[in-house]
Motif scaffolding. Sequence first.
Motif, PDB file in Angstrom:
ATOM      1  N   ARG A 154      91.940  75.926  85.981  1.00 45.76           N
ATOM      2  CA  ARG A 154      92.749  74.705  86.025  1.00 45.76           C
ATOM      3  C   ARG A 154      92.283  73.891  87.225  1.00 45.76           C
ATOM      4  O   ARG A 154      92.064  74.429  88.305  1.00 45.76           O
ATOM      5  N   ASN A 155      92.144  72.588  86.996  1.00 43.80           N
ATOM      6  CA  ASN A 155      91.624  71.698  88.022  1.00 43.80           C
ATOM      7  C   ASN A 155      92.471  70.442  88.120  1.00 43.80           C
ATOM      8  O   ASN A 155      93.098  70.030  87.151  1.00 43.80           O
ATOM      9  N   VAL A 156      92.436  69.831  89.287  1.00 48.12           N
ATOM     10  CA  VAL A 156      93.103  68.547  89.486  1.00 48.12           C
ATOM     11  C   VAL A 156      92.092  67.606  90.157  1.00 48.12           C
ATOM     12  O   VAL A 156      91.318  68.022  91.024  1.00 48.12           O
ATOM     13  N   PHE A 157      92.087  66.340  89.721  1.00 48.37           N
ATOM     14  CA  PHE A 157      91.225  65.329  90.322  1.00 48.37           C
ATOM     15  C   PHE A 157      92.014  64.585  91.382  1.00 48.37           C
ATOM     16  O   PHE A 157      93.196  64.284  91.196  1.00 48.37           O
ATOM     17  N   HIS A 158      91.352  64.242  92.461  1.00 52.45           N
ATOM     18  CA  HIS A 158      91.963  63.538  93.583  1.00 52.45           C
ATOM     19  C   HIS A 158      91.902  62.026  93.327  1.00 52.45           C
ATOM     20  O   HIS A 158      91.149  61.310  93.981  1.00 52.45           O
ATOM     21  N   GLY A 159      92.637  61.555  92.331  1.00 53.46           N
ATOM     22  CA  GLY A 159      92.630  60.141  92.003  1.00 53.46           C
ATOM     23  C   GLY A 159      93.117  59.917  90.587  1.00 53.46           C
ATOM     24  O   GLY A 159      93.711  60.803  89.968  1.00 53.46           O
ATOM     25  N   THR A 160      92.854  58.730  90.074  1.00 52.83           N
ATOM     26  CA  THR A 160      93.297  58.363  88.729  1.00 52.83           C
ATOM     27  C   THR A 160      92.201  58.662  87.706  1.00 52.83           C
ATOM     28  O   THR A 160      91.042  58.882  88.059  1.00 52.83           O
ATOM     29  N   ARG A 161      92.578  58.599  86.430  1.00 52.26           N
ATOM     30  CA  ARG A 161      91.606  58.780  85.356  1.00 52.26           C
ATOM     31  C   ARG A 161      90.516  57.720  85.454  1.00 52.26           C
ATOM     32  O   ARG A 161      89.332  58.009  85.264  1.00 52.26           O
ATOM     33  N   GLN A 162      90.888  56.483  85.760  1.00 47.89           N
ATOM     34  CA  GLN A 162      89.908  55.400  85.896  1.00 47.89           C
ATOM     35  C   GLN A 162      88.934  55.687  87.043  1.00 47.89           C
ATOM     36  O   GLN A 162      87.732  55.463  86.917  1.00 47.89           O
ATOM     37  N   GLU A 163      89.441  56.185  88.154  1.00 47.77           N
ATOM     38  CA  GLU A 163      88.568  56.536  89.280  1.00 47.77           C
ATOM     39  C   GLU A 163      87.632  57.687  88.909  1.00 47.77           C
ATOM     40  O   GLU A 163      86.475  57.710  89.337  1.00 47.77           O
ATOM     41  N   LEU A 164      88.128  58.613  88.104  1.00 43.97           N
ATOM     42  CA  LEU A 164      87.290  59.733  87.665  1.00 43.97           C
ATOM     43  C   LEU A 164      86.149  59.233  86.790  1.00 43.97           C
ATOM     44  O   LEU A 164      84.990  59.591  87.008  1.00 43.97           O
ATOM     45  N   THR A 165      86.449  58.396  85.802  1.00 45.11           N
ATOM     46  CA  THR A 165      85.394  57.925  84.898  1.00 45.11           C
ATOM     47  C   THR A 165      84.398  57.016  85.615  1.00 45.11           C
ATOM     48  O   THR A 165      83.250  56.925  85.196  1.00 45.11           O
ATOM     49  N   LYS A 166      84.802  56.392  86.714  1.00 49.16           N
ATOM     50  CA  LYS A 166      83.847  55.597  87.509  1.00 49.16           C
ATOM     51  C   LYS A 166      82.765  56.486  88.118  1.00 49.16           C
ATOM     52  O   LYS A 166      81.669  56.026  88.419  1.00 49.16           O
ATOM     53  N   LEU A 167      83.075  57.769  88.303  1.00 48.97           N
ATOM     54  CA  LEU A 167      82.096  58.717  88.835  1.00 48.97           C
ATOM     55  C   LEU A 167      81.179  59.246  87.738  1.00 48.97           C
ATOM     56  O   LEU A 167      80.253  59.996  88.015  1.00 48.97           O
ATOM     57  N   GLY A 168      81.443  58.848  86.510  1.00 46.71           N
ATOM     58  CA  GLY A 168      80.681  59.340  85.374  1.00 46.71           C
ATOM     59  C   GLY A 168      79.562  58.414  84.941  1.00 46.71           C
ATOM     60  O   GLY A 168      79.198  57.460  85.643  1.00 46.71           O
ATOM     61  N   PHE A 169      79.049  58.691  83.768  1.00 47.57           N
ATOM     62  CA  PHE A 169      77.915  57.985  83.198  1.00 47.57           C
ATOM     63  C   PHE A 169      78.286  56.553  82.802  1.00 47.57           C
ATOM     64  O   PHE A 169      79.370  56.318  82.262  1.00 47.57           O
ATOM     65  N   HIS A 170      77.385  55.640  83.090  1.00 49.17           N
ATOM     66  CA  HIS A 170      77.532  54.254  82.655  1.00 49.17           C
ATOM     67  C   HIS A 170      76.213  53.809  82.071  1.00 49.17           C
ATOM     68  O   HIS A 170      75.212  53.761  82.788  1.00 49.17           O
ATOM     69  N   PRO A 171      76.194  53.528  80.766  1.00 48.63           N
ATOM     70  CA  PRO A 171      74.936  53.130  80.118  1.00 48.63           C
ATOM     71  C   PRO A 171      74.307  51.938  80.831  1.00 48.63           C
ATOM     72  O   PRO A 171      75.011  51.033  81.263  1.00 48.63           O
ATOM     73  N   ARG A 172      72.999  51.963  80.929  1.00 52.88           N
ATOM     74  CA  ARG A 172      72.276  50.891  81.619  1.00 52.88           C
ATOM     75  C   ARG A 172      72.083  49.718  80.703  1.00 52.88           C
ATOM     76  O   ARG A 172      71.998  49.811  79.542  1.00 52.88           O
TER      77      ARG A 172
END
Length: 192
Positions: A174-192
């Motif tokens: 079990r894990n918790v992210f230190h922020g919001t879902r939007q902040e989490l996805t900003k750390l993810g992949f973004h197509p170029r």
Amino acid sequence: MSDWHRTVDWADHAEAGVAFAFARATEGGDVTDKLFERHWNGMGESRIVRGAYHCARPEGDPIEQARRFLAAIDAAGGLRAGDLVALALETDGGLRPEQVARHARRWCHHVERHVGVRPFVHTFQAFARGGHCAGLGEYPLWIAAPEKPRGEPAVPPPWRDWAVHQYVHSPIDRNVFHGTRQELTKLGFHPR
């Protein structure tokens, strides 16, 4: 999640409030998780922010391991916006701490260069404090600290803050992210 978690009802997890999850894609230079594609697609279909991780085996070639990891993701359908990647760095393979850290830096740089995503580094307090994570402070920390209360892990050097706290280890992490879902996805992949 990995191939020892054979059946996972991702829709049920999403309904229960699970916002994100990581599935093991590869380990070392020769293991591809047999159930990775099922987990990867199940998370995606359930609108869970999905992450793929690689278990480092520092005694092997980090570039070969990174390529195998990226190939496993491609074979499962590839990355989509917001997807996360991570390196599980938990064993030294009989190498000195500086060799382990160099392996991890090379793996992370290769992945970041090829997909434009800064990998999370999953490790634990004693391993990081032993010098095995030197030079990785620029990468988001996913800290395994089940002995600490949820969202209150100790942060080892070289990091100053944590991104994800693994606060339960068994039977399912079990894990918790230190922020919001939007902040989490900003750390993810973004197509170029």
